[in-house]
Scaffold this motif. Structure first.
Motif, PDB file in Angstrom:
ATOM      1  N   GLU A  42     -36.571  20.638 -10.348  1.00  0.00           N
ATOM      2  CA  GLU A  42     -35.609  21.526 -10.018  1.00  0.00           C
ATOM      3  C   GLU A  42     -34.335  22.600 -10.640  1.00  0.00           C
ATOM      4  O   GLU A  42     -33.816  23.498  -9.950  1.00  0.00           O
ATOM      5  N   GLY A  43     -33.883  21.452 -11.839  1.00  0.00           N
ATOM      6  CA  GLY A  43     -32.984  22.703 -13.043  1.00  0.00           C
ATOM      7  C   GLY A  43     -33.311  24.189 -13.543  1.00  0.00           C
ATOM      8  O   GLY A  43     -33.342  24.724 -13.069  1.00  0.00           O
ATOM      9  N   LEU A  55     -26.361  27.801 -19.072  1.00  0.00           N
ATOM     10  CA  LEU A  55     -27.169  26.812 -18.725  1.00  0.00           C
ATOM     11  C   LEU A  55     -26.227  25.219 -19.738  1.00  0.00           C
ATOM     12  O   LEU A  55     -25.931  24.832 -20.761  1.00  0.00           O
ATOM     13  N   VAL A  56     -25.454  23.810 -18.641  1.00  0.00           N
ATOM     14  CA  VAL A  56     -25.924  23.106 -19.466  1.00  0.00           C
ATOM     15  C   VAL A  56     -26.806  21.859 -19.088  1.00  0.00           C
ATOM     16  O   VAL A  56     -26.969  21.727 -17.941  1.00  0.00           O
ATOM     17  N   VAL A  57     -27.789  21.592 -19.803  1.00  0.00           N
ATOM     18  CA  VAL A  57     -29.173  20.708 -20.341  1.00  0.00           C
ATOM     19  C   VAL A  57     -28.966  19.555 -21.163  1.00  0.00           C
ATOM     20  O   VAL A  57     -28.723  19.598 -21.498  1.00  0.00           O
ATOM     21  N   LYS A  63     -39.490  14.346 -14.559  1.00  0.00           N
ATOM     22  CA  LYS A  63     -40.310  15.427 -13.962  1.00  0.00           C
ATOM     23  C   LYS A  63     -40.303  16.765 -15.481  1.00  0.00           C
ATOM     24  O   LYS A  63     -41.572  17.495 -15.102  1.00  0.00           O
ATOM     25  N   ARG A  64     -39.216  16.967 -16.164  1.00  0.00           N
ATOM     26  CA  ARG A  64     -39.635  17.462 -16.622  1.00  0.00           C
ATOM     27  C   ARG A  64     -38.212  17.863 -17.787  1.00  0.00           C
ATOM     28  O   ARG A  64     -37.410  18.272 -17.856  1.00  0.00           O
ATOM     29  N   ASP A  65     -38.647  17.409 -19.174  1.00  0.00           N
ATOM     30  CA  ASP A  65     -37.822  17.663 -20.057  1.00  0.00           C
ATOM     31  C   ASP A  65     -36.742  18.699 -20.545  1.00  0.00           C
ATOM     32  O   ASP A  65     -37.415  19.393 -19.903  1.00  0.00           O
ATOM     33  N   GLY A  66     -35.141  19.196 -20.782  1.00  0.00           N
ATOM     34  CA  GLY A  66     -34.711  19.907 -21.274  1.00  0.00           C
ATOM     35  C   GLY A  66     -35.172  20.947 -21.957  1.00  0.00           C
ATOM     36  O   GLY A  66     -34.818  22.151 -21.340  1.00  0.00           O
ATOM     37  N   LEU A  67     -35.842  20.490 -22.882  1.00  0.00           N
ATOM     38  CA  LEU A  67     -36.306  21.652 -23.902  1.00  0.00           C
ATOM     39  C   LEU A  67     -37.409  22.211 -23.604  1.00  0.00           C
ATOM     40  O   LEU A  67     -37.926  23.584 -23.846  1.00  0.00           O
ATOM     41  N   GLY A  71     -37.057  26.299 -22.618  1.00  0.00           N
ATOM     42  CA  GLY A  71     -38.658  26.697 -23.383  1.00  0.00           C
ATOM     43  C   GLY A  71     -39.565  27.938 -22.159  1.00  0.00           C
ATOM     44  O   GLY A  71     -39.962  28.898 -22.356  1.00  0.00           O
ATOM     45  N   ALA A  72     -39.383  27.097 -21.395  1.00  0.00           N
ATOM     46  CA  ALA A  72     -40.186  27.794 -20.193  1.00  0.00           C
ATOM     47  C   ALA A  72     -39.177  28.864 -19.828  1.00  0.00           C
ATOM     48  O   ALA A  72     -40.287  30.464 -19.493  1.00  0.00           O
ATOM     49  N   LEU A  73     -38.290  28.625 -19.431  1.00  0.00           N
ATOM     50  CA  LEU A  73     -37.303  30.132 -18.906  1.00  0.00           C
ATOM     51  C   LEU A  73     -37.321  30.682 -20.184  1.00  0.00           C
ATOM     52  O   LEU A  73     -37.335  32.462 -20.209  1.00  0.00           O
ATOM     53  N   ARG A  74     -37.291  30.661 -21.598  1.00  0.00           N
ATOM     54  CA  ARG A  74     -37.141  31.657 -22.537  1.00  0.00           C
ATOM     55  C   ARG A  74     -38.842  32.328 -22.497  1.00  0.00           C
ATOM     56  O   ARG A  74     -39.103  33.629 -22.756  1.00  0.00           O
ATOM     57  N   ASP A  75     -40.101  31.582 -22.153  1.00  0.00           N
ATOM     58  CA  ASP A  75     -41.221  32.046 -22.458  1.00  0.00           C
ATOM     59  C   ASP A  75     -41.250  33.856 -21.144  1.00  0.00           C
ATOM     60  O   ASP A  75     -41.689  34.306 -21.134  1.00  0.00           O
TER      61      ASP A  75
END
Length: 230
Positions: A42-43, A55-57, A63-67, A71-75
């Motif tokens: 969701e995040g 973003l405060v993570v 479901k998916r860890d913060g790192l 990483g997905a956003l940066r990619d």
């Protein structure tokens, strides 16, 4: 902070409901907009679709860890600043978080005042204008990435200090640049050594960028400093 002038839009990605409610409430009380996502998927979806300042993570998420979220956003080219919250506070943990694309790392437990200050710093950094990689004044061009200087299509050879001097002058094209500004920003002196070092370098630089051209670009402003202008 006043809401009108400094309002931030924040996304809190935190699975602990009590912690999330506290953060959302605390940020809203100081005049910011705070959304909440309860898991990594969701995040990630909200971060991709929303226009957030920071973003405060939380690091450990279902479901998916913060790192992985960061990483997905940066990619995907998303550079929204991200502050990682984690109970893992060792140096190696912090390094791993920063290398994953995080911009700051705050171990739990933390004081909200410190979290707020760090978020404000990240927001200001994001809001600042991107620094130019090249400058152009008339027929004079400087490329910071390749360290090349051209005038009228011809490449000029400058020494490192001359390059820094020209870069600073071109960054402030059309403005008077004082001796003090040059000493502090080109020579890193926070005092005047009472030498002619600036005059010597200005003279050399003028000889390289203006010699052979009808219109000089580097001007001495008597009693004030120097200026690059067409």
């Amino acid at each position: 902070m006043t809401q009108a002038d400094n309002e931030m839009r924040l996304l809190i990605i935190e699975d602990d409901r009590e912690s999330a409610d506290y953060l959302v409430k605390a940020f809203r009380e100081v005049g910011h907009i705070a959304d909440h996502a309860a898991d990594g998927e969701e995040g990630l979806a909200l971060a991709e679709s929303g226009d957030y300042d920071v973003l405060v993570v939380d690091r450990m998420l279902p479901k998916r860890d913060g790192l992985s979220v960061i990483g997905a956003l940066r990619d995907k080219g998303n550079r929204t600043p991200a502050l990682i919250l984690s109970a893992l506070g060792q140096v190696d943990d912090r390094i791993k978080g920063l290398r994953a694309g995080g911009d700051d790392y705050l171990p739990k437990p933390y004081a909200f005042a410190e979290l707020l200050a760090r978020v404000e710093v990240l927001s200001r950094r994001q809001g600042g204008p991107a620094e130019e990689t090249s400058y152009k004044v008339g027929s004079l061009e400087l490329d910071r990435l390749s360290h090349r200087v051209m005038r009228g299509g011809e490449e000029l050879t400058l020494q490192p200090r001359e390059f820094r001097l020209l870069e600073y002058l071109m960054k402030h094209a059309g403005q008077v640049v004082t001796r003090t500004m040059l000493l502090e920003n080109v020579w890193d002196y926070h005092f005047d050594p009472q030498t002619n070092v600036i005059d010597v370098h200005i003279s050399r630089l003028r000889g390289k960028i203006d010699k052979g051209f009808d219109r000089p670009l580097l001007h001495t402003i008597r009693g004030a400093g120097y200026m690059i202008r067409e």
